[in-house]
Design a protein around this motif. Structure first.
Motif, short mmCIF file in Angstrom:
data_model
loop_
_atom_site.label_atom_id
_atom_site.label_comp_id
_atom_site.label_asym_id
_atom_site.label_seq_id
_atom_site.Cartn_x
_atom_site.Cartn_y
_atom_site.Cartn_z
N PHE A 145 46.21 -4.78 31.35
CA PHE A 145 46.05 -3.49 30.68
C PHE A 145 46.14 -3.65 29.18
O PHE A 145 46.63 -4.66 28.68
CB PHE A 145 47.11 -2.48 31.16
N GLU A 146 45.63 -2.65 28.48
CA GLU A 146 45.81 -2.55 27.03
C GLU A 146 46.49 -1.22 26.73
O GLU A 146 46.28 -0.25 27.45
CB GLU A 146 44.44 -2.57 26.33
N LYS A 147 47.22 -1.21 25.65
CA LYS A 147 47.96 0.01 25.30
C LYS A 147 47.46 0.51 23.94
O LYS A 147 47.36 -0.28 23.00
CB LYS A 147 49.45 -0.32 25.25
N ILE A 148 47.15 1.78 23.87
CA ILE A 148 46.77 2.40 22.61
C ILE A 148 47.83 3.46 22.32
O ILE A 148 48.00 4.39 23.11
CB ILE A 148 45.39 3.10 22.70
N ARG B 17 52.80 -2.86 20.01
CA ARG B 17 52.94 -3.50 21.33
C ARG B 17 54.31 -3.20 21.96
O ARG B 17 54.40 -2.91 23.15
CB ARG B 17 52.71 -5.01 21.19
N GLY B 18 55.34 -3.26 21.17
CA GLY B 18 56.69 -3.06 21.73
C GLY B 18 57.20 -1.64 21.59
O GLY B 18 58.39 -1.40 21.79
N VAL B 19 56.33 -0.71 21.23
CA VAL B 19 56.77 0.67 21.00
C VAL B 19 56.76 1.45 22.32
O VAL B 19 55.76 1.46 23.04
CB VAL B 19 55.84 1.37 19.97
N GLU C 152 40.73 -6.72 11.65
CA GLU C 152 42.07 -6.99 11.15
C GLU C 152 42.97 -5.74 11.28
O GLU C 152 44.12 -5.83 11.68
CB GLU C 152 42.00 -7.43 9.69
N THR C 153 42.37 -4.60 10.96
CA THR C 153 43.13 -3.34 11.05
C THR C 153 43.56 -3.07 12.49
O THR C 153 44.72 -2.74 12.76
CB THR C 153 42.25 -2.16 10.56
N THR C 154 42.61 -3.21 13.42
CA THR C 154 42.95 -2.92 14.82
C THR C 154 43.96 -3.92 15.35
O THR C 154 44.88 -3.57 16.08
CB THR C 154 41.69 -2.92 15.71
N ARG C 155 43.78 -5.18 14.93
CA ARG C 155 44.70 -6.25 15.37
C ARG C 155 46.13 -5.96 14.88
O ARG C 155 47.09 -6.02 15.65
CB ARG C 155 44.17 -7.52 14.74
N ASP C 156 46.23 -5.61 13.61
CA ASP C 156 47.55 -5.37 13.03
C ASP C 156 48.23 -4.18 13.72
O ASP C 156 49.42 -4.22 14.02
CB ASP C 156 47.43 -5.05 11.52
N TYR C 157 47.46 -3.12 13.94
CA TYR C 157 48.04 -1.92 14.53
C TYR C 157 48.49 -2.21 15.97
O TYR C 157 49.56 -1.78 16.41
CB TYR C 157 47.04 -0.76 14.52
#
Lengths: 107, 506
Positions: free
Chosen positions: B232-235, A100-102, A90-95
């Motif tokens: 891709f994935e973004k971190i 995503r749009g940053v 849940e934590t990883t999903r929320d973050y």
């Protein structure tokens, strides 16, 4: 389950109260053990050593086949999932959703 | 037409052995204005014991890509006059001895751009593909190499590697060269031009210019990847925006690399007077990793420094990431914890396919499934299964997670055998063949002493890479599992009625 008669002058763990106490102690000690294994490497290593020794002793007493086919099945209800994993996901999903749009900086 | 296919005009073929008193330093100083990246590449060739160097010049008449590149530079900076291109090829054989295919060690395209009114040209390595100096035998793993054909005056040769490139700071910058290296690992053509990258990002060198302190935006990088159909994935870790990554980015990075794909890592440079968005930034491609069999980290991290995990992630044995850096050259080792969150800002992890969850999440889910299997079968009376169960109960399993293709997994099953030399029965392999989708997550389980020394394992659980994580978590993600003595398949993928049929396994 039948309650066994108690010996006089001694509080038995088989009285209803005693059984509850025994169960509580068992649950607490299991929880403590799991907690210890999760966080204490030295304890986990000691547990591993003891368990491997136990396996070796059993194996020496009764030689075991190298391969054995075991007919069995696991039903969905046998699976239980830890709260920690659910919470981690849940934590990883929320973050991930939050970022995503940053888009910051230039490269 | 690329520089690999272009016909070159042979300038020289010289012996370069140390017994011939050839000096890399002197040669680069005299002919290539002491270029530091070229010196690095020559030192890699020296490690491969190169004995000769072929020098060719490539002109616009023989290379359409060169025409395109020069036109872009002219548009960006009208004082551009001309460029000189040398293709340098390294060989293990001496001069005048016909090279065998294995003698070819790689090539460099060295470009010098001349501008009117500027006394010195702008030099850079436009591209290079050279062999890394260390391989699997030295615990260096690069899973995303491609094979390239290079046409030279001495014949056409094949070379496997990851394309390296340096920015010219006019028509392409660090993000372009990093993207090019990474995309070369992913695209069918194994390369992409800067012209295409710029077109996809809307950079025309007139209305929108790059270079000379102007880079490209993360949004441009994402547009390019999306336009090329690369998943891709973004971190993200942006402390200035109160976005504090809750996990260790090294583990995410490792997940991409172990799955055979490159990643782009962006970081902020230390700057005494940073702007509102922080200091300047740099982007590098991460293409592989090294492995230390005897590292102290896995045990010590959990025993002494408060590690909370109930297993060892295999990433704990990783020593360094293998990276290209356009400022310094190819195949550098970036120590695992050198780049800290103070400077780390972004990862673009490239993937062979889109997946609803990443390797770190797959590992957490796999950990739970393994726990459930051991809970259901605490003992089987078989040495290796029982050891596996003991390691799981004590929280001492090593888990390694990768996105794998079915064909690769089946080949892995066919080549695997137990210590007694027994292989998995053909009927079980056929079941995997019938049951598995084209790609999936594989979470391998091992013991520290097995994994670090022989890379052997107890087994693995296979998870869907297509289905999203159900809420609450259930067994629908589990495709199959293979542990000593047991092979299990999730036959119905239905929570209420799923059963795992078990059989003999290795």
């Amino acid at each position: 389950m039948k309650i066994k008669p108690t010996k006089q002058g001694r509080k038995s763990r088989f009285t209803p109260k005693g059984r509850l106490l025994s169960l509580a102690i068992k649950v607490l000690s299991l929880a403590a053990k799991n907690q210890k294994i999760g966080t204490n490497m030295n304890y986990a290593t000691q547990e591993l050593t003891a368990s491997l020794q136990e396996l070796t002793t059993k194996s020496e007493r009764q030689p075991r086949p190298i391969e054995k086919t075991v007919p069995a099945s696991i039903s969905a209800s046998d699976f239980s999932f830890s709260k920690e994993v659910e919470s981690f996901l849940e934590t990883t999903r929320d973050y991930s959703a939050k970022t995503r749009g940053v888009h910051v900086g230039i490269y | 037409m690329s520089f690999r296919e272009a016909t070159g005009h042979r300038l020289d073929w010289i012996n370069t052995g140390t017994d011939q008193h050839f000096s890399n330093f002197l040669f680069v100083d005299q002919h290539y204005r002491s270029n530091n990246v070229l010196r690095r590449i020559f030192s890699l060739a020296r490690k491969q014991n190169f004995q000769s160097l072929l020098i060719e010049e490539i002109s616009e008449a023989d290379c359409a890509l060169l025409v395109e590149e020069n036109a872009a530079i002219r548009l960006r900076k009208p004082s551009f006059d001309k460029s000189v291109i040398h293709r340098l090829s390294f060989f293990r054989c001496v001069k005048d001895q016909a090279p065998a295919p294995t003698d070819f060690l790689g090539y460099v395209i060295f470009k010098s751009d001349f501008f009117t009114g500027e006394p010195m040209p702008k030099d850079y390595v436009f591209e290079a593909i050279v062999l890394p100096s260390r391989g699997v035998e030295q615990n260096n793993f690069i899973h995303c190499s491609k094979i390239y054909q290079v046409k030279t005056a001495l014949g056409t040769f094949a070379i496997a590697g990851v394309l390296y490139a340096q920015q010219n700071d006019l028509t392409f910058v660090c993000a372009h060269v990093s993207l090019r290296s990474a995309l070369a690992c992913m695209l069918p053509d194994a390369d992409v031009t800067y012209g295409r990258l710029n077109a996809l990002a809307g950079i025309d060198h007139q209305n929108r210019k790059i270079g000379e302190s102007r880079g490209i935006l993360p949004q441009d990088i994402e547009n390019i990847l999306n336009s090329l159909g690369v998943s891709f994935e973004k971190i993200v870790h942006e402390p200035s925006k109160n976005l504090d990554l809750p996990t260790e980015f090294q583990r995410d990075l490792y997940g991409y690399i172990e799955s055979g794909c490159p990643a782009l890592v962006g970081f902020e440079l230390d700057e005494p007077t940073p702007g509102p968005n922080g200091g300047p930034r740099h982007l590098i491609p991460v293409i592989g990793h090294t492995f230390n069999e005897d590292t102290w980290v896995p045990d010590a991290q959990r025993a002494y420094f408060g590690g909370k995990l109930s297993y060892f992630p295999s990433e704990s044995w990783l020593s360094s990431y293998v990276v290209h850096d356009d400022n310094f050259g190819p195949f550098y080792c970036l120590p695992r914890h050198f780049l800290k969150k103070d400077n780390f800002r972004i990862i673009y992890g490239l993937k062979s396919q889109a997946t609803p969850f990443n390797a770190v999440e797959a590992e957490a889910i796999g950990f739970d499934f393994i726990g459930a299997i051991v809970k259901r079968f605490p003992r089987l009376g078989q040495d290796w299964y029982d050891r596996f169960a003991v390691f799981q109960r004590c929280g001492l399993l090593v888990l390694r997670t990768a996105l794998v293709k079915k064909a690769d997994y089946l080949a892995h099953l066919q080549s695997s055998s137990s210590r007694a030399g027994e292989k998995l029965e053909a009927a079980h392999i056929q079941k995997f063949q019938n049951h598995l989708p084209e790609s999936f997550w594989m979470v391998e389980a091992s013991a520290p002493e097995l994994f670090a020394s022989s890379r052997r394992k107890f087994g693995e659980v296979l998870l869907s890479a297509q289905l999203p994580v159900p809420k609450p978590l259930n067994i629908s993600l589990l495709l199959a599992a293979r542990v000593p003595g047991l092979v299990m398949f999730n036959q119905l993928n239905n929570i209420g009625s799923s059963t795992f049929v078990m059989g003999k396994g290795v």
